[in-house]
Every structure is written in structure tokens, then in C-alpha cells.
Design a protein around this motif. Structure first.
Motif, PDB file in Angstrom:
ATOM      1  N   CYS A 104       9.827 -12.456   2.643  1.00  0.00           N
ATOM      2  CA  CYS A 104      10.910 -12.028   1.758  1.00  0.00           C
ATOM      3  C   CYS A 104      10.451 -10.878   0.856  1.00  0.00           C
ATOM      4  CB  CYS A 104      11.385 -13.204   0.902  1.00  0.00           C
ATOM      5  SG  CYS A 104      12.186 -14.526   1.826  1.00  0.00           S
ATOM      6  N   LEU A 105       9.250 -11.009   0.308  1.00  0.00           N
ATOM      7  CA  LEU A 105       8.707  -9.955  -0.550  1.00  0.00           C
ATOM      8  C   LEU A 105       8.592  -8.636   0.213  1.00  0.00           C
ATOM      9  CD1 LEU A 105       7.317  -9.079  -3.225  1.00  0.00           C
ATOM     10  CD2 LEU A 105       5.154  -9.872  -2.213  1.00  0.00           C
ATOM     11  N   GLU A 106       8.085  -8.689   1.440  1.00  0.00           N
ATOM     12  CA  GLU A 106       7.897  -7.471   2.225  1.00  0.00           C
ATOM     13  C   GLU A 106       9.230  -6.844   2.630  1.00  0.00           C
ATOM     14  OE1 GLU A 106       4.383  -7.019   4.934  1.00  0.00           O
ATOM     15  OE2 GLU A 106       4.471  -9.207   4.856  1.00  0.00           O
ATOM     16  N   LEU A 107      10.237  -7.678   2.879  1.00  0.00           N
ATOM     17  CA  LEU A 107      11.550  -7.127   3.228  1.00  0.00           C
ATOM     18  C   LEU A 107      12.128  -6.314   2.074  1.00  0.00           C
ATOM     19  CD1 LEU A 107      13.141 -10.135   5.150  1.00  0.00           C
ATOM     20  CD2 LEU A 107      12.758  -7.834   6.077  1.00  0.00           C
ATOM     21  N   ILE A 108      12.013  -6.826   0.864  1.00  0.00           N
ATOM     22  CA  ILE A 108      12.518  -6.081  -0.292  1.00  0.00           C
ATOM     23  C   ILE A 108      11.655  -4.847  -0.543  1.00  0.00           C
ATOM     24  CG2 ILE A 108      12.988  -6.197  -2.763  1.00  0.00           C
ATOM     25  CD1 ILE A 108      14.965  -7.736  -0.995  1.00  0.00           C
ATOM     26  N   MET A 109      10.345  -4.966  -0.339  1.00  0.00           N
ATOM     27  CA  MET A 109       9.479  -3.786  -0.483  1.00  0.00           C
ATOM     28  C   MET A 109       9.833  -2.722   0.554  1.00  0.00           C
ATOM     29  SD  MET A 109       5.689  -5.309  -1.344  1.00  0.00           S
ATOM     30  CE  MET A 109       5.260  -5.742  -3.035  1.00  0.00           C
ATOM     31  N   LYS A 119       0.823  -1.206   0.000  1.00  0.00           N
ATOM     32  CA  LYS A 119       0.000   0.000   0.000  1.00  0.00           C
ATOM     33  C   LYS A 119       0.860   1.261   0.000  1.00  0.00           C
ATOM     34  CE  LYS A 119      -3.890  -2.032   2.494  1.00  0.00           C
ATOM     35  NZ  LYS A 119      -4.685  -1.998   3.739  1.00  0.00           N
ATOM     36  N   LYS A 120       1.970   1.200   0.735  1.00  0.00           N
ATOM     37  CA  LYS A 120       2.798   2.396   0.874  1.00  0.00           C
ATOM     38  C   LYS A 120       3.615   2.694  -0.384  1.00  0.00           C
ATOM     39  CE  LYS A 120       3.291   1.712   5.867  1.00  0.00           C
ATOM     40  NZ  LYS A 120       4.234   1.388   6.957  1.00  0.00           N
ATOM     41  N   LEU A 121       3.949   1.651  -1.143  1.00  0.00           N
ATOM     42  CA  LEU A 121       4.812   1.857  -2.307  1.00  0.00           C
ATOM     43  C   LEU A 121       4.124   2.661  -3.408  1.00  0.00           C
ATOM     44  CD1 LEU A 121       6.645  -1.566  -2.749  1.00  0.00           C
ATOM     45  CD2 LEU A 121       7.663   0.630  -2.193  1.00  0.00           C
ATOM     46  N   ASN A 122       2.846   2.370  -3.633  1.00  0.00           N
ATOM     47  CA  ASN A 122       2.109   3.034  -4.719  1.00  0.00           C
ATOM     48  C   ASN A 122       2.822   2.870  -6.056  1.00  0.00           C
ATOM     49  OD1 ASN A 122       0.017   3.991  -3.077  1.00  0.00           O
ATOM     50  ND2 ASN A 122       1.265   5.722  -2.421  1.00  0.00           N
ATOM     51  N   GLU A 171       3.365  -3.119 -10.658  1.00  0.00           N
ATOM     52  CA  GLU A 171       4.321  -4.227 -10.706  1.00  0.00           C
ATOM     53  C   GLU A 171       5.442  -3.947 -11.703  1.00  0.00           C
ATOM     54  OE1 GLU A 171       4.332  -9.108 -11.000  1.00  0.00           O
ATOM     55  OE2 GLU A 171       2.515  -7.981 -11.489  1.00  0.00           O
ATOM     56  N   VAL A 172       5.101  -3.319 -12.818  1.00  0.00           N
ATOM     57  CA  VAL A 172       6.120  -2.983 -13.821  1.00  0.00           C
ATOM     58  C   VAL A 172       7.138  -2.009 -13.245  1.00  0.00           C
ATOM     59  CG1 VAL A 172       6.507  -1.932 -16.076  1.00  0.00           C
ATOM     60  CG2 VAL A 172       4.546  -3.446 -15.722  1.00  0.00           C
ATOM     61  N   GLU A 173       6.652  -0.983 -12.534  1.00  0.00           N
ATOM     62  CA  GLU A 173       7.562  -0.004 -11.922  1.00  0.00           C
ATOM     63  C   GLU A 173       8.402  -0.656 -10.827  1.00  0.00           C
ATOM     64  OE1 GLU A 173       4.902   4.069 -12.406  1.00  0.00           O
ATOM     65  OE2 GLU A 173       4.559   2.718 -10.705  1.00  0.00           O
ATOM     66  N   PHE A 174       7.787  -1.560 -10.077  1.00  0.00           N
ATOM     67  CA  PHE A 174       8.518  -2.264  -9.022  1.00  0.00           C
ATOM     68  C   PHE A 174       9.631  -3.124  -9.618  1.00  0.00           C
ATOM     69  CE2 PHE A 174       8.690  -5.822  -5.834  1.00  0.00           C
ATOM     70  CZ  PHE A 174       9.288  -5.074  -4.825  1.00  0.00           C
ATOM     71  N   VAL A 175       9.341  -3.776 -10.732  1.00  0.00           N
ATOM     72  CA  VAL A 175      10.350  -4.596 -11.406  1.00  0.00           C
ATOM     73  C   VAL A 175      11.542  -3.738 -11.835  1.00  0.00           C
ATOM     74  CG1 VAL A 175      10.813  -5.926 -13.501  1.00  0.00           C
ATOM     75  CG2 VAL A 175       8.785  -6.434 -12.133  1.00  0.00           C
ATOM     76  N   GLY A 203       2.743 -13.780  -5.363  1.00  0.00           N
ATOM     77  CA  GLY A 203       2.767 -12.707  -6.338  1.00  0.00           C
ATOM     78  C   GLY A 203       3.066 -11.350  -5.732  1.00  0.00           C
ATOM     79  N   TYR A 204       3.118 -10.339  -6.592  1.00  0.00           N
ATOM     80  CA  TYR A 204       3.464  -8.978  -6.160  1.00  0.00           C
ATOM     81  C   TYR A 204       2.466  -8.417  -5.150  1.00  0.00           C
ATOM     82  CZ  TYR A 204       3.977  -3.899  -6.534  1.00  0.00           C
ATOM     83  OH  TYR A 204       4.120  -2.571  -6.243  1.00  0.00           O
ATOM     84  N   ASP A 205       1.204  -8.857  -5.218  1.00  0.00           N
ATOM     85  CA  ASP A 205       0.183  -8.365  -4.290  1.00  0.00           C
ATOM     86  C   ASP A 205       0.183  -9.114  -2.961  1.00  0.00           C
ATOM     87  OD1 ASP A 205      -0.706 -10.774  -5.205  1.00  0.00           O
ATOM     88  OD2 ASP A 205      -2.705 -10.092  -5.792  1.00  0.00           O
ATOM     89  N   GLY A 206       1.109 -10.066  -2.800  1.00  0.00           N
ATOM     90  CA  GLY A 206       1.203 -10.796  -1.543  1.00  0.00           C
ATOM     91  C   GLY A 206       0.319 -12.019  -1.458  1.00  0.00           C
ATOM     92  N   GLN A 207      -0.406 -12.342  -2.525  1.00  0.00           N
ATOM     93  CA  GLN A 207      -1.292 -13.503  -2.519  1.00  0.00           C
ATOM     94  C   GLN A 207      -0.584 -14.714  -3.127  1.00  0.00           C
ATOM     95  OE1 GLN A 207      -4.267 -13.438  -0.932  1.00  0.00           O
ATOM     96  NE2 GLN A 207      -3.642 -11.353  -0.392  1.00  0.00           N
ATOM     97  N   VAL A 208      -0.985 -15.884  -2.658  1.00  0.00           N
ATOM     98  CA  VAL A 208      -0.346 -17.125  -3.097  1.00  0.00           C
ATOM     99  C   VAL A 208      -0.776 -17.459  -4.519  1.00  0.00           C
ATOM    100  CG1 VAL A 208      -0.087 -19.582  -2.642  1.00  0.00           C
ATOM    101  CG2 VAL A 208      -0.235 -17.976  -0.741  1.00  0.00           C
ATOM    102  N   VAL A 209       0.203 -17.681  -5.384  1.00  0.00           N
ATOM    103  CA  VAL A 209      -0.044 -18.030  -6.782  1.00  0.00           C
ATOM    104  C   VAL A 209       0.082 -19.536  -6.994  1.00  0.00           C
ATOM    105  CG1 VAL A 209       0.793 -17.719  -9.148  1.00  0.00           C
ATOM    106  CG2 VAL A 209       0.722 -15.774  -7.590  1.00  0.00           C
ATOM    107  N   TYR A 210       1.016 -20.148  -6.290  1.00  0.00           N
ATOM    108  CA  TYR A 210       1.270 -21.583  -6.470  1.00  0.00           C
ATOM    109  C   TYR A 210       1.673 -22.164  -5.125  1.00  0.00           C
ATOM    110  CZ  TYR A 210       2.922 -25.849  -8.810  1.00  0.00           C
ATOM    111  OH  TYR A 210       3.086 -27.137  -9.230  1.00  0.00           O
TER     112      TYR A 210
END
Length: 437
Positions: free
Chosen positions: A415-420, A122-125, A128-132, A289-296
Motif C-alpha cells: 500500500c505504501l509503495e502504491l501511494i509512493m 529511493k526515487k522520490l528523494n 517524510e515531512v515533504e511526503f506528508v 514506516g515511511y522507509d518501508g521497515q516494520v514498526v509494529y
């Protein structure tokens, strides 16, 4: 005269009817008749009530049967509706999130629970493309991939893995020319096992499962104390110190035909592992995934018999890896195929000490952001912070708190949140890549 006779007659009749007992006699004669009529009326009414009661009972039974039939129909409709809902969710995932070309033979497993939104997301705004684009600064350099033990591709197409010596061995002079002899990673005793995973040394392993910090964290024992835990056999990692390989069963992620940033993806990956005769094998894999939800999220059938499920750490039990008890269990080849459909060469994978996951998945991937590298230990490599400690320090949250082992989906998300967190706070990479030699 006539009037006199008429008056006399009337007086006689009046006196006759006023005699005591005559009216009472007439009333007494009428009572039995009235009583019989009432009794007959009550009997008829009772019969009619019984008939009406029987009719109501039959109607009640018929209504009950109709309700049961309607309930069965409702259950069937609910099941069909749930199936349609799941199909729609899978179709939505395949179209919007996964963007797979061939989805007919591909099964995606999503956790039944929906995880809450990411605070850092939420804070990053950022899209996914910009985050990449921002993450490209944090991708590990090729020299780091080799140094940390990531699988790397040779010029002839085979794959090798370089493993540093991470701890001082008790048997420092141990050197065997026999390819079947290995050192147990727990008690440092030599044992023999062939390439198929069959044990020749049937010996119990006695060891400490905790780390040594002045005393062992598992039992408080001293360095030379007898181990507090036992396993039926010795275990090893499947690789030895130095260069391992060449391997021919590793697969490489393939480049995208379209190089636009619109198709670029980012996932966080984590695996739970177990010990078999062939070393460490993957038991469960999770992709977030980027939104924090489980994809697999899938359990994986090992290629040979399990020696230790490592339930204390992995959370994996024998039931999870049993085909009879777990109908959603996948083979290793199926999981490899699924992951390679999700991940291409440009996909950025985030993880903690991700080289271990890449080795057990037997996948070569170069676009990696490793939290163990971005949050380095003050003593330098090979020392590393645990993911639990990093999450506690930077995200102010506890993970791996349960008694049932780790959750690979929870670890991936951490891990995702640490990098975010690092991107949100504009933290630079550990070292500029041009300064790494």
C-alpha cells in the motif's frame, strides 16, 4: 744376548695371541652383558614413556574442561550482547522513529528480518515531512469516510458505522426483529448468536470460499452448486446493513499538542482477521514506516472463542493466538493502547480498504489515504480492485503468493509503495475534493 731374549719373548707373545679362537672367545663372553644392559635401558625408557603419556592425557583432560568452561562463558557473553543489542535497537526506535513519551511499559515488536529498501522511496528523494505535505491532497474527504463505512464520531461522543449492502442476498425478504438473529455472510442462512458471542444455532456451514466469475474460482462450480468447503458454524461480520451503533467502546486518535510538520508521521497499516461469535475480530496488526521497515507487528488475542481462523487468507493459526504457545501474544486493549501512542490525529494512515481495519481495531481516525479509493474500479463503488492486482499492475511485483495466507506486513508495504508510485508519477487525486458532493 739381552737383545736376543727380548726378541724371543715378543715373538712368543705375538704367536700366542694370534692363535685361532681366542679373540672370538673374548667377544662371545662380552655379548650377554651388553644385551642385558640394552634390555634394562629399554625397560626404563618404556616406563618413562608411559609416565609421560599419562601426564599428557591428564593435561588433555584439563584443557578440555577449560575449553568447555570457556565455551559456556562465550555463550553467556553472546546472549548478554544480543540482549544489549536488542535494547539499543528498541531505544533507538523509541527515540528516532516512534518518539514516545512513555516507553517504560511499552513493548515494540519488530520483525527479525530487515526488509530491503524501497525502490520508490529511493526515487522520490523526499523527506517524510515533504511526503506528508504531498499526501494531504490524497486524504479521504469526510463524506467518503462515511460512504465507505469508516467509523465516525457522533456529537454525543459515541461512534457509529454505516454499512452499504454489498451483494444481493438470496433471502432478499429476510427481516428479523430479533437482535440475536443474523445472516451468514458465506451461505446466507439465518442463525442465532447472543451479544457475548455464544451460539444458539449449532449448524455446519457449507459454502464456496472463492469468488463467482461465471464459475466459482475455488472449485469451478456453478452458481447453484453445493459449497466445496465446510465450517463448524455460521459466521457474520459483527455489523449489519445500515447504521450500526452507537458504540461506546471505540477510541479516537488524539490531536498533537505541537502542530509543526516536523512531528507529522505517515504509516501504512494492515490487519489480519478471524471470525468469532461477535463477528470479525483482529488477529494480527502490522504497521510499516515511511522507509518501508516494520514498526509494529503483533498477534492479538480475540475477545471470545474463534469460530474460524481463516488461515487460507489470514495466515493465522490456532498456535499464533494461543497464550501457551505464543508468549508475545497481546490483548486487544494492549494493542489499542500501543497504536494510539504511535498514531495521533494528524498521522496519515495508508491502507487498502482501511475501513475494515479501523472497524476491527475500534479506532476512529480521519486522516486516511486509501489505495482502494485512489485506484478506483471502473464500475465504481462498491466494486474494488484487490491489492494483489494493483501491486501486479503498477509495481510489477507479485504479493500473496504463498500457501500460508497473507502477510500483513507485506500488504502494508505494498500500500505504501502504491501511494509512493502515484506521488512519484505526479498522479493527481481521484477527484478534486471541492467537486465531491
Amino acid at each position: 744376548m739381552n737383545n736376543f731374549e727380548e726378541q724371543s719373548k715378543n715373538l712368543f707373545l705375538k704367536q700366542s695371541f694370534q692363535k685361532p679362537g681366542l679373540v672370538d672367545w673374548l667377544q662371545e663372553e662380552r655379548k650377554p652383558l651388553a644385551t642385558n644392559l640394552k634390555l634394562n635401558f629399554l625397560k626404563v625408557r618404556q616406563v618413562l614413556v608411559k609416565i609421560a603419556t599419562n601426564q599428557l592425557i591428564r593435561q588433555k583432560e584439563e584443557i578440555k574442561k577449560q575449553i568447555e568452561e570457556l565455551s559456556k562463558q562465550q555463550v553467556e557473553l553472546d546472549q548478554k550482547e544480543e540482549e544489549l543489542k536488542k535494547r539499543k535497537e528498541l531505544e533507538s526506535l523509541s527515540e528516532k522513529e516512534l518518539k514516545l513519551k512513555n516507553t517504560e511499559n511499552y513493548n515494540v515488536a519488530v520483525l527479525s528480518k530487515t526488509l530491503p529498501p524501497l525502490d520508490q522511496y529511493k526515487k522520490l528523494n523526499l523527506s517524510e515531512v515533504e511526503f506528508v505535505k504531498r499526501l494531504r491532497l490524497y486524504i479521504l474527504a469526510p463524506i467518503d469516510l462515511h460512504r465507505y463505512g469508516y467509523p465516525w464520531e457522533r456529537e454525543d461522543g459515541s461512534v457509529s458505522v454505516y454499512l452499504h449492502r454489498f451483494k444481493r442476498r438470496k433471502h432478499s425478504n429476510f427481516s428479523s426483529r430479533c437482535s440475536l438473529e443474523h445472516l451468514c455472510v458465506r451461505c446466507d442462512r439465518p442463525f442465532h448468536v447472543d451479544v457475548s458471542g455464544e451460539y444458539f444455532t449449532k449448524e455446519e456451514c457449507i459454502f464456496h470460499w472463492g469468488k463467482f466469475k461465471e464459475r466459482f474460482t475455488c472449485c469451478g462450480g456453478e452458481r447453484d452448486s453445493e459449497g466445496c468447503d465446510r465450517n463448524k458454524l455460521h459466521v457474520w461480520n459483527g455489523i449489519i446493513e445500515g447504521v450500526n451503533g452507537p458504540y461506546t467502546d471505540f477510541l479516537c486518535t488524539q490531536p498533537r499538542p505541537d502542530k509543526s510538520d516536523i512531528e507529522a508521521k505517515v504509516y501504512a497499516l494492515d490487519c489480519e482477521m478471524c471470525y468469532t461469535g461477535r463477528g470479525v475480530e483482529v488477529a494480527k496488526v502490522s504497521l510499516v514506516g515511511y522507509d518501508g521497515q516494520v514498526v509494529y507487528d503483533h498477534f492479538v488475542k480475540p475477545t471470545c472463542e474463534v469460530v474460524d481462523y481463516c488461515t487460507r487468507f489470514s495466515g493465522v493459526t490456532a498456535k499464533d493466538l494461543c497464550e501457551v504457545q505464543n508468549k508475545n501474544l497481546k490483548t486487544f486493549a494492549e494493542v489499542q493502547k500501543d497504536l494510539l501512542q504511535l498514531i495521533d490525529a494528524d498521522t496519515i494512515l495508508i491502507g487498502h480498504s482501511l475501513e475494515n481495519d479501523m472497524r476491527v481495531l475500534k479506532i476512529v481516525h480521519k486522516t486516511v489515504v486509501d489505495t482502494a479509493d485512489e485506484f478506483p474500479h471502473p464500475f465504481g463503488f462498491p466494486y474494488r480492485h484487490s491489492l494483489k492486482n494493483l501491486t501486479k499492475e503498477y509495481l510489477k511485483r507479485d504479493i500473496q503468493c504463498g500457501n500460508n495466507g497473507h502477510d500483513s506486513a507485506e500488504d502494508s508495504r505494498a500500500c505504501l509503495e502504491l501511494i509512493m508510485w502515484k506521488v512519484h508519477n505526479n498522479m493527481p487525486p481521484k477527484l478534486p475534493k471541492e467537486l465531491i458532493k
